[in-house]
Design a protein around this motif. Structure first.
Motif, PDB file in Angstrom:
ATOM      1  N   GLY A 116       0.787  -1.236   0.000  1.00  0.00           N
ATOM      2  CA  GLY A 116       0.000   0.000   0.000  1.00  0.00           C
ATOM      3  C   GLY A 116       0.814   1.278   0.000  1.00  0.00           C
ATOM      4  N   LEU A 117       1.924   1.267   0.727  1.00  0.00           N
ATOM      5  CA  LEU A 117       2.699   2.504   0.816  1.00  0.00           C
ATOM      6  C   LEU A 117       3.335   2.840  -0.530  1.00  0.00           C
ATOM      7  CD1 LEU A 117       3.460   4.770   2.759  1.00  0.00           C
ATOM      8  CD2 LEU A 117       5.519   3.488   3.372  1.00  0.00           C
ATOM      9  N   SER A 118       3.709   1.820  -1.292  1.00  0.00           N
ATOM     10  CA  SER A 118       4.266   2.067  -2.629  1.00  0.00           C
ATOM     11  C   SER A 118       3.218   2.726  -3.522  1.00  0.00           C
ATOM     12  CB  SER A 118       4.730   0.758  -3.270  1.00  0.00           C
ATOM     13  OG  SER A 118       5.661   0.112  -2.459  1.00  0.00           O
ATOM     14  N   VAL A 119       1.989   2.248  -3.425  1.00  0.00           N
ATOM     15  CA  VAL A 119       0.905   2.838  -4.210  1.00  0.00           C
ATOM     16  C   VAL A 119       0.675   4.285  -3.764  1.00  0.00           C
ATOM     17  CG1 VAL A 119      -1.544   2.686  -4.801  1.00  0.00           C
ATOM     18  CG2 VAL A 119      -0.206   0.596  -4.543  1.00  0.00           C
ATOM     19  N   ALA A 120       0.661   4.471  -2.451  1.00  0.00           N
ATOM     20  CA  ALA A 120       0.457   5.822  -1.898  1.00  0.00           C
ATOM     21  C   ALA A 120       1.541   6.772  -2.411  1.00  0.00           C
ATOM     22  CB  ALA A 120       0.464   5.772  -0.376  1.00  0.00           C
ATOM     23  N   ASN A 121       2.776   6.292  -2.496  1.00  0.00           N
ATOM     24  CA  ASN A 121       3.871   7.113  -3.031  1.00  0.00           C
ATOM     25  C   ASN A 121       3.551   7.570  -4.449  1.00  0.00           C
ATOM     26  OD1 ASN A 121       5.546   6.934  -0.830  1.00  0.00           O
ATOM     27  ND2 ASN A 121       6.795   5.278  -1.652  1.00  0.00           N
ATOM     28  N   GLY A 122       3.101   6.620  -5.257  1.00  0.00           N
ATOM     29  CA  GLY A 122       2.801   6.945  -6.659  1.00  0.00           C
ATOM     30  C   GLY A 122       1.713   7.997  -6.768  1.00  0.00           C
ATOM     31  N   VAL A 123       0.676   7.845  -5.947  1.00  0.00           N
ATOM     32  CA  VAL A 123      -0.431   8.808  -5.988  1.00  0.00           C
ATOM     33  C   VAL A 123       0.055  10.180  -5.509  1.00  0.00           C
ATOM     34  CG1 VAL A 123      -2.768   9.314  -5.164  1.00  0.00           C
ATOM     35  CG2 VAL A 123      -2.108   6.946  -5.599  1.00  0.00           C
ATOM     36  N   ALA A 124       0.841  10.179  -4.437  1.00  0.00           N
ATOM     37  CA  ALA A 124       1.335  11.450  -3.883  1.00  0.00           C
ATOM     38  C   ALA A 124       2.263  12.147  -4.884  1.00  0.00           C
ATOM     39  CB  ALA A 124       2.065  11.199  -2.559  1.00  0.00           C
ATOM     40  N   ALA A 181       2.156  11.823  -8.117  1.00  0.00           N
ATOM     41  CA  ALA A 181       1.305  12.322  -9.209  1.00  0.00           C
ATOM     42  C   ALA A 181       0.670  13.663  -8.823  1.00  0.00           C
ATOM     43  CB  ALA A 181       0.219  11.299  -9.534  1.00  0.00           C
ATOM     44  N   HIS A 182       0.215  13.772  -7.574  1.00  0.00           N
ATOM     45  CA  HIS A 182      -0.369  15.049  -7.123  1.00  0.00           C
ATOM     46  C   HIS A 182       0.677  16.163  -7.178  1.00  0.00           C
ATOM     47  CE1 HIS A 182      -4.062  13.163  -6.156  1.00  0.00           C
ATOM     48  NE2 HIS A 182      -3.771  12.722  -4.956  1.00  0.00           N
ATOM     49  N   LYS A 183       1.905  15.824  -6.818  1.00  0.00           N
ATOM     50  CA  LYS A 183       2.986  16.836  -6.868  1.00  0.00           C
ATOM     51  C   LYS A 183       3.212  17.283  -8.312  1.00  0.00           C
ATOM     52  CE  LYS A 183       5.121  16.969  -2.686  1.00  0.00           C
ATOM     53  NZ  LYS A 183       5.238  18.283  -2.122  1.00  0.00           N
ATOM     54  N   LEU A 184       3.282  16.300  -9.212  1.00  0.00           N
ATOM     55  CA  LEU A 184       3.532  16.638 -10.621  1.00  0.00           C
ATOM     56  C   LEU A 184       2.383  17.469 -11.183  1.00  0.00           C
ATOM     57  CD1 LEU A 184       4.984  13.198 -11.803  1.00  0.00           C
ATOM     58  CD2 LEU A 184       6.242  15.336 -11.492  1.00  0.00           C
ATOM     59  N   ASP A 185       1.174  17.181 -10.725  1.00  0.00           N
ATOM     60  CA  ASP A 185      -0.013  17.937 -11.180  1.00  0.00           C
ATOM     61  C   ASP A 185      -0.152  19.272 -10.445  1.00  0.00           C
ATOM     62  OD1 ASP A 185      -0.700  15.929 -12.920  1.00  0.00           O
ATOM     63  OD2 ASP A 185      -2.189  15.010 -11.592  1.00  0.00           O
ATOM     64  N   ARG A 186       0.700  19.498  -9.463  1.00  0.00           N
ATOM     65  CA  ARG A 186       0.649  20.725  -8.637  1.00  0.00           C
ATOM     66  C   ARG A 186      -0.728  20.939  -8.017  1.00  0.00           C
ATOM     67  NH1 ARG A 186       5.385  23.425  -9.719  1.00  0.00           N
ATOM     68  NH2 ARG A 186       6.330  22.919 -11.706  1.00  0.00           N
ATOM     69  N   VAL A 187      -1.285  19.863  -7.444  1.00  0.00           N
ATOM     70  CA  VAL A 187      -2.582  19.970  -6.758  1.00  0.00           C
ATOM     71  C   VAL A 187      -2.373  19.703  -5.260  1.00  0.00           C
ATOM     72  CG1 VAL A 187      -3.989  19.411  -8.779  1.00  0.00           C
ATOM     73  CG2 VAL A 187      -3.138  17.539  -7.326  1.00  0.00           C
ATOM     74  N   PRO A 188      -3.281  20.242  -4.417  1.00  0.00           N
ATOM     75  CA  PRO A 188      -3.048  20.153  -2.962  1.00  0.00           C
ATOM     76  C   PRO A 188      -3.579  18.874  -2.297  1.00  0.00           C
ATOM     77  CG  PRO A 188      -4.940  21.539  -3.409  1.00  0.00           C
ATOM     78  CD  PRO A 188      -4.439  21.076  -4.746  1.00  0.00           C
ATOM     79  N   ASN A 189      -4.083  17.938  -3.086  1.00  0.00           N
ATOM     80  CA  ASN A 189      -4.660  16.717  -2.490  1.00  0.00           C
ATOM     81  C   ASN A 189      -3.636  16.000  -1.611  1.00  0.00           C
ATOM     82  OD1 ASN A 189      -5.458  17.415  -5.190  1.00  0.00           O
ATOM     83  ND2 ASN A 189      -6.936  15.762  -5.101  1.00  0.00           N
ATOM     84  N   ARG A 190      -4.146  15.408  -0.533  1.00  0.00           N
ATOM     85  CA  ARG A 190      -3.254  14.660   0.363  1.00  0.00           C
ATOM     86  C   ARG A 190      -3.544  13.162   0.287  1.00  0.00           C
ATOM     87  NH1 ARG A 190      -0.027  17.116   3.554  1.00  0.00           N
ATOM     88  NH2 ARG A 190      -0.072  15.571   5.223  1.00  0.00           N
ATOM     89  N   VAL A 191      -2.538  12.381   0.629  1.00  0.00           N
ATOM     90  CA  VAL A 191      -2.656  10.925   0.550  1.00  0.00           C
ATOM     91  C   VAL A 191      -2.392  10.329   1.930  1.00  0.00           C
ATOM     92  CG1 VAL A 191      -1.802   8.835  -0.588  1.00  0.00           C
ATOM     93  CG2 VAL A 191      -1.814  11.008  -1.833  1.00  0.00           C
ATOM     94  N   TYR A 192      -3.268   9.412   2.345  1.00  0.00           N
ATOM     95  CA  TYR A 192      -3.141   8.749   3.643  1.00  0.00           C
ATOM     96  C   TYR A 192      -3.044   7.245   3.423  1.00  0.00           C
ATOM     97  CZ  TYR A 192      -4.588  13.305   5.336  1.00  0.00           C
ATOM     98  OH  TYR A 192      -4.636  14.651   5.580  1.00  0.00           O
ATOM     99  N   ALA A 193      -2.139   6.608   4.131  1.00  0.00           N
ATOM    100  CA  ALA A 193      -2.002   5.151   4.033  1.00  0.00           C
ATOM    101  C   ALA A 193      -1.968   4.562   5.434  1.00  0.00           C
ATOM    102  CB  ALA A 193      -0.714   4.791   3.294  1.00  0.00           C
ATOM    103  N   LEU A 194      -2.751   3.497   5.630  1.00  0.00           N
ATOM    104  CA  LEU A 194      -2.797   2.843   6.941  1.00  0.00           C
ATOM    105  C   LEU A 194      -2.145   1.459   6.861  1.00  0.00           C
ATOM    106  CD1 LEU A 194      -3.734   2.711   9.893  1.00  0.00           C
ATOM    107  CD2 LEU A 194      -5.958   1.911   9.078  1.00  0.00           C
ATOM    108  N   LEU A 195      -1.135   1.273   7.695  1.00  0.00           N
ATOM    109  CA  LEU A 195      -0.380   0.014   7.711  1.00  0.00           C
ATOM    110  C   LEU A 195      -0.530  -0.666   9.065  1.00  0.00           C
ATOM    111  CD1 LEU A 195       1.270   2.169   5.813  1.00  0.00           C
ATOM    112  CD2 LEU A 195       3.074   0.480   5.943  1.00  0.00           C
ATOM    113  N   ALA A 214       1.447   8.623   6.431  1.00  0.00           N
ATOM    114  CA  ALA A 214       1.171   7.213   6.722  1.00  0.00           C
ATOM    115  C   ALA A 214       0.873   7.073   8.209  1.00  0.00           C
ATOM    116  CB  ALA A 214       2.376   6.354   6.329  1.00  0.00           C
ATOM    117  N   LEU A 215       0.084   6.061   8.525  1.00  0.00           N
ATOM    118  CA  LEU A 215      -0.234   5.794   9.934  1.00  0.00           C
ATOM    119  C   LEU A 215      -0.022   4.307  10.160  1.00  0.00           C
ATOM    120  CD1 LEU A 215      -2.924   7.661   8.689  1.00  0.00           C
ATOM    121  CD2 LEU A 215      -2.894   8.191  11.120  1.00  0.00           C
ATOM    122  N   VAL A 216       0.572   3.954  11.282  1.00  0.00           N
ATOM    123  CA  VAL A 216       0.705   2.532  11.591  1.00  0.00           C
ATOM    124  C   VAL A 216      -0.154   2.192  12.803  1.00  0.00           C
ATOM    125  CG1 VAL A 216       2.864   2.747  12.922  1.00  0.00           C
ATOM    126  CG2 VAL A 216       2.294   0.581  11.866  1.00  0.00           C
TER     127      VAL A 216
END
Ligand SMILES: Cc1ncc(C[n+]2csc(CCOP(=O)(O)OP(=O)(O)O)c2C)c(N)n1
Length: 279
Positions: free
Chosen positions: A125-133, A135-149, A176-178
């Motif tokens: 999951g964290l690898s996926v979260a990295n990719g999404v985060a 992508a948001h940076k590249l798109d210059r959008v303020p969306n945040r990504v949360y991952a629960l492990l 991320a949250l553990v």
């Protein structure tokens, strides 16, 4: 933004309702993961009912924050939260694990709106979260990504590759949250393969780290607020929790990792939750 007393009261009530609904659906179904759904109920409540931006009527809304349940076996928690948030009807919860149901034993993003990615194979999951985060940076959008492990999940090598990646790319839009409940499928994490000191490890990997009581909704809300102010690095919130939190029937009992309550246990647990026996 700080959580008000009124918000805190509403969050506590929401977490209680969510725990009761999780237990009902698991009892009905007769299979599924009880302990790790209950331990993370306060975390998911704070995310969905305090912090995250989303539109249940438009699950693909571009402005949404993303939640990735890396510990996918806690699907009963995710389904219940999605029902309370309005993504699905509460009546659908009773279809858990039935043939043809959208609510399979692990979350399936192809079928269920609000599920960002199919999970269940721990460590990914964290690898996926990295990719999404990223992508948001590249798109210059303020969306945040949360991952629960899960803390047992931290034994997976891929988690640490992802930890390096997130720091390397300075993913400060990632939190991320553990769920540090100390138990995994068949025993204490410390006995199976120790992962402590969790906080120091993430710090050494270049993350901002907070260490909190994962059942204190005020503390979770404050940590999520603070994570938004961190610049240039990702944040890890280590949430100290109790597996099976909410009723003495399940608390700290490893056997409830993947077993469900009997009708009698459901009745006892519901009473305890209603009466607030477990603080
Ligand atoms: C790659 C992989 N290996 C094994 C499993 C089987 N499994 C499901 S849950 C679990 C224990 C996970 O422990 P933890 O992450 O601490 O979860 P929690 O205690 O919060 O439920 C295991 C080993 C899996 N889902 N994926």
């Amino acid at each position: 933004m700080a959580v008000s007393d009124e918000q805190l009261k509403a969050l506590k009530e929401k977490a209680k309702r969510i725990r009761i609904d999780i237990l009902k659906m698991l009892t009905d179904c007769g299979s599924g993961h009880t302990g790790g759904s209950l331990s993370a109920a306060d975390i998911a409540t704070a995310l969905y009912f305090y912090k995250m931006k989303y539109d249940p009527k438009k699950p693909d809304w571009k402005g949404r924050d993303n939640f990735i349940l890396s510990k996918g076996h806690a699907a009963p928690l995710l389904y219940t939260v999605l029902a309370h948030a309005g993504f699905i009807e509460k009546s659908e919860l009773c279809t858990l694990r039935k043939l043809g149901s959208r609510l399979q034993g692990h979350p399936d993003s192809k079928y269920l709106p609000g599920v960002e990615i199919s999970t269940g194979s721990l460590g990914q999951g964290l690898s996926v979260a990295n990719g999404v985060a990223l992508a948001h940076k590249l798109d210059r959008v303020p969306n945040r990504v949360y991952a629960l492990l899960g803390d047992g999940e931290l034994q997976e090598g891929q988690v640490w590759e992802a930890a390096m990646t997130a720091a390397h790319y300075k993913l400060d839009n990632l939190c991320a949250l553990v769920d540090n409940n100390g138990l995994q499928i068949d025993g204490p994490v410390a006995q199976v393969m120790g992962v402590e000191p969790i906080a120091d490890k993430w710090r050494a990997f270049g993350w901002e780290v907070m260490d909190i009581d994962g059942h204190d909704l005020g503390a979770i809300a404050a940590a999520l607020d603070r994570a938004e102010t961190v610049k240039g690095k990702p944040t890890m919130i280590v949430c100290r929790t109790v597996k099976g939190k909410g009723s003495k029937v399940f608390e700290g009992k490893v056997e409830f990792h993947g077993t469900t309550p009997s009708k009698e246990e459901l009745a006892i647990a519901t009473k305890e939750l209603e009466e607030g026996v477990c603080k």
